[in-house]
Design an enzyme around this catalytic site. Structure first.
Site, PDB file in Angstrom:
ATOM      1  N   PRO A  17       0.800  -1.222   0.000  1.00  0.00           N
ATOM      2  CA  PRO A  17       0.000   0.000   0.000  1.00  0.00           C
ATOM      3  C   PRO A  17       0.837   1.279   0.000  1.00  0.00           C
ATOM      4  O   PRO A  17       1.898   1.346   0.615  1.00  0.00           O
ATOM      5  CB  PRO A  17      -0.820  -0.112   1.281  1.00  0.00           C
ATOM      6  N   ASN A  18       0.324   2.246  -0.719  1.00  0.00           N
ATOM      7  CA  ASN A  18       0.855   3.603  -0.819  1.00  0.00           C
ATOM      8  C   ASN A  18       2.142   3.714  -1.634  1.00  0.00           C
ATOM      9  O   ASN A  18       2.621   4.813  -1.871  1.00  0.00           O
ATOM     10  CB  ASN A  18       1.052   4.235   0.568  1.00  0.00           C
ATOM     11  N   ARG A  25       5.023  11.118  -2.226  1.00  0.00           N
ATOM     12  CA  ARG A  25       4.735  10.837  -0.813  1.00  0.00           C
ATOM     13  C   ARG A  25       6.007  10.958   0.021  1.00  0.00           C
ATOM     14  O   ARG A  25       6.941  10.181  -0.142  1.00  0.00           O
ATOM     15  CB  ARG A  25       4.175   9.416  -0.673  1.00  0.00           C
ATOM     16  N   TYR A  30      11.054   8.610   1.659  1.00  0.00           N
ATOM     17  CA  TYR A  30      10.997   7.565   0.636  1.00  0.00           C
ATOM     18  C   TYR A  30      11.755   7.895  -0.644  1.00  0.00           C
ATOM     19  O   TYR A  30      11.844   7.048  -1.535  1.00  0.00           O
ATOM     20  CB  TYR A  30       9.534   7.247   0.307  1.00  0.00           C
ATOM     21  N   ASN A  81       7.993  -5.596  -0.859  1.00  0.00           N
ATOM     22  CA  ASN A  81       7.916  -4.439   0.021  1.00  0.00           C
ATOM     23  C   ASN A  81       6.438  -4.337   0.373  1.00  0.00           C
ATOM     24  O   ASN A  81       5.639  -3.821  -0.409  1.00  0.00           O
ATOM     25  CB  ASN A  81       8.407  -3.163  -0.660  1.00  0.00           C
ATOM     26  N   ALA A  84       3.142  -0.773   4.882  1.00  0.00           N
ATOM     27  CA  ALA A  84       2.609  -0.832   6.242  1.00  0.00           C
ATOM     28  C   ALA A  84       2.147  -2.230   6.633  1.00  0.00           C
ATOM     29  O   ALA A  84       2.148  -2.576   7.819  1.00  0.00           O
ATOM     30  CB  ALA A  84       1.458   0.152   6.396  1.00  0.00           C
ATOM     31  N   HIS A  87       4.076  -4.551   9.129  1.00  0.00           N
ATOM     32  CA  HIS A  87       3.962  -4.434  10.578  1.00  0.00           C
ATOM     33  C   HIS A  87       2.604  -4.893  11.106  1.00  0.00           C
ATOM     34  O   HIS A  87       2.399  -4.902  12.314  1.00  0.00           O
ATOM     35  CB  HIS A  87       4.205  -2.979  10.989  1.00  0.00           C
ATOM     36  N   ASP A  94       1.492 -15.438   6.723  1.00  0.00           N
ATOM     37  CA  ASP A  94       1.031 -16.824   6.612  1.00  0.00           C
ATOM     38  C   ASP A  94       1.033 -17.303   5.163  1.00  0.00           C
ATOM     39  O   ASP A  94       1.356 -18.468   4.886  1.00  0.00           O
ATOM     40  CB  ASP A  94      -0.353 -16.990   7.229  1.00  0.00           C
ATOM     41  N   GLU A 105      12.604  -9.483   1.750  1.00  0.00           N
ATOM     42  CA  GLU A 105      11.814  -8.305   2.147  1.00  0.00           C
ATOM     43  C   GLU A 105      12.671  -7.063   1.950  1.00  0.00           C
ATOM     44  O   GLU A 105      13.836  -7.049   2.340  1.00  0.00           O
ATOM     45  CB  GLU A 105      11.432  -8.459   3.621  1.00  0.00           C
ATOM     46  N   HIS A 107      12.723  -2.571   2.035  1.00  0.00           N
ATOM     47  CA  HIS A 107      12.111  -1.303   2.452  1.00  0.00           C
ATOM     48  C   HIS A 107      12.989  -0.163   1.980  1.00  0.00           C
ATOM     49  O   HIS A 107      14.223  -0.258   2.036  1.00  0.00           O
ATOM     50  CB  HIS A 107      11.949  -1.234   3.973  1.00  0.00           C
ATOM     51  N   LEU A 108      12.377   0.898   1.543  1.00  0.00           N
ATOM     52  CA  LEU A 108      13.109   2.078   1.097  1.00  0.00           C
ATOM     53  C   LEU A 108      13.807   2.764   2.263  1.00  0.00           C
ATOM     54  O   LEU A 108      14.974   3.132   2.175  1.00  0.00           O
ATOM     55  CB  LEU A 108      12.147   3.055   0.411  1.00  0.00           C
ATOM     56  N   SER A 109      13.084   2.934   3.362  1.00  0.00           N
ATOM     57  CA  SER A 109      13.640   3.585   4.545  1.00  0.00           C
ATOM     58  C   SER A 109      14.159   2.525   5.509  1.00  0.00           C
ATOM     59  O   SER A 109      13.807   1.348   5.413  1.00  0.00           O
ATOM     60  CB  SER A 109      12.579   4.445   5.233  1.00  0.00           C
ATOM     61  N   ARG A 114      12.898   4.439  12.496  1.00  0.00           N
ATOM     62  CA  ARG A 114      11.625   5.164  12.441  1.00  0.00           C
ATOM     63  C   ARG A 114      10.805   4.890  13.689  1.00  0.00           C
ATOM     64  O   ARG A 114      11.318   4.431  14.695  1.00  0.00           O
ATOM     65  CB  ARG A 114      10.899   4.781  11.154  1.00  0.00           C
ATOM     66  N   ARG A 118       7.112   0.478  13.647  1.00  0.00           N
ATOM     67  CA  ARG A 118       7.677  -0.023  12.385  1.00  0.00           C
ATOM     68  C   ARG A 118       8.862  -0.977  12.608  1.00  0.00           C
ATOM     69  O   ARG A 118       9.366  -1.562  11.668  1.00  0.00           O
ATOM     70  CB  ARG A 118       8.144   1.138  11.508  1.00  0.00           C
TER      71      ARG A 118
END
Length: 154
Positions: A17-18, A25, A30, A81, A84, A87, A94, A105, A107-109, A114, A118
């Site tokens: 998402p996002n 954003r 990001y 990625n 949200a 978390h 699952d 996995e 993540h950009l940040s 953070r 997170r």
């Protein structure tokens, strides 16, 4: 290994998402690279690596779970990625556990620099590895790590 055999290696790339809002954003967190920019880089990298990739972005948890299920017998690796959902989503965790497809996995940040909420990833426990904090380059590093893992494990 022949070029044909290498082409048989396929990776599913999942954006949560996002991430469709990348570039506009919170660029301070990001970065300014758009999702399409990241996807173009991944396509170029996949060509150089001699693999196939399929890319899915969704703001809906169920679409991501369905994509993971549909990866069975089709993809040998997953680069995710989950945004949200990293978390919060036991369902995505699952699904990854159920299909047993090696997953990296990304993540950009740096999620550990953070907010405290997170710092926990439901995905990390079922992934072969996690890369975070390198902006769009996290995807590049994640794809390289995943392909290396897959080729070493064959």
């Amino acid at each position: 290994m022949s070029t044909q055999a290498l082409r048989e290696l396929s990776v599913l790339v999942l954006h949560g998402p996002n991430l469709n809002l990348l570039g506009i954003r919170e660029p301070g967190i990001y970065g300014s690279v758009t999702l399409e920019g990241i996807n173009c880089l991944l396509r170029e990298e996949s060509d150089e690596l001699g693999i196939s990739i399929s890319i899915v972005q969704s703001n809906h948890e169920g679409v991501l779970v369905d994509s993971i299920h549909e990866a069975l017998g089709k993809h040998q690796g997953i680069l995710i990625n989950a945004g949200a959902y990293t978390h919060t989503s036991i369902a995505i965790r699952d699904a990854l556990s159920a299909v047993k497809i090696p997953t990296v996995e990304v993540h950009l940040s740096n999620i550990y620099q953070r907010e405290t909420f997170r710092h926990h990833s439901y995905i990390a426990a079922v992934a072969v590895g996690q890369i975070s904090g390198f902006g769009a380059h996290s995807y590049h590093l994640g794809l390289l790590a995943l392909v290396n893992h897959l080729r070493t494990d064959l």
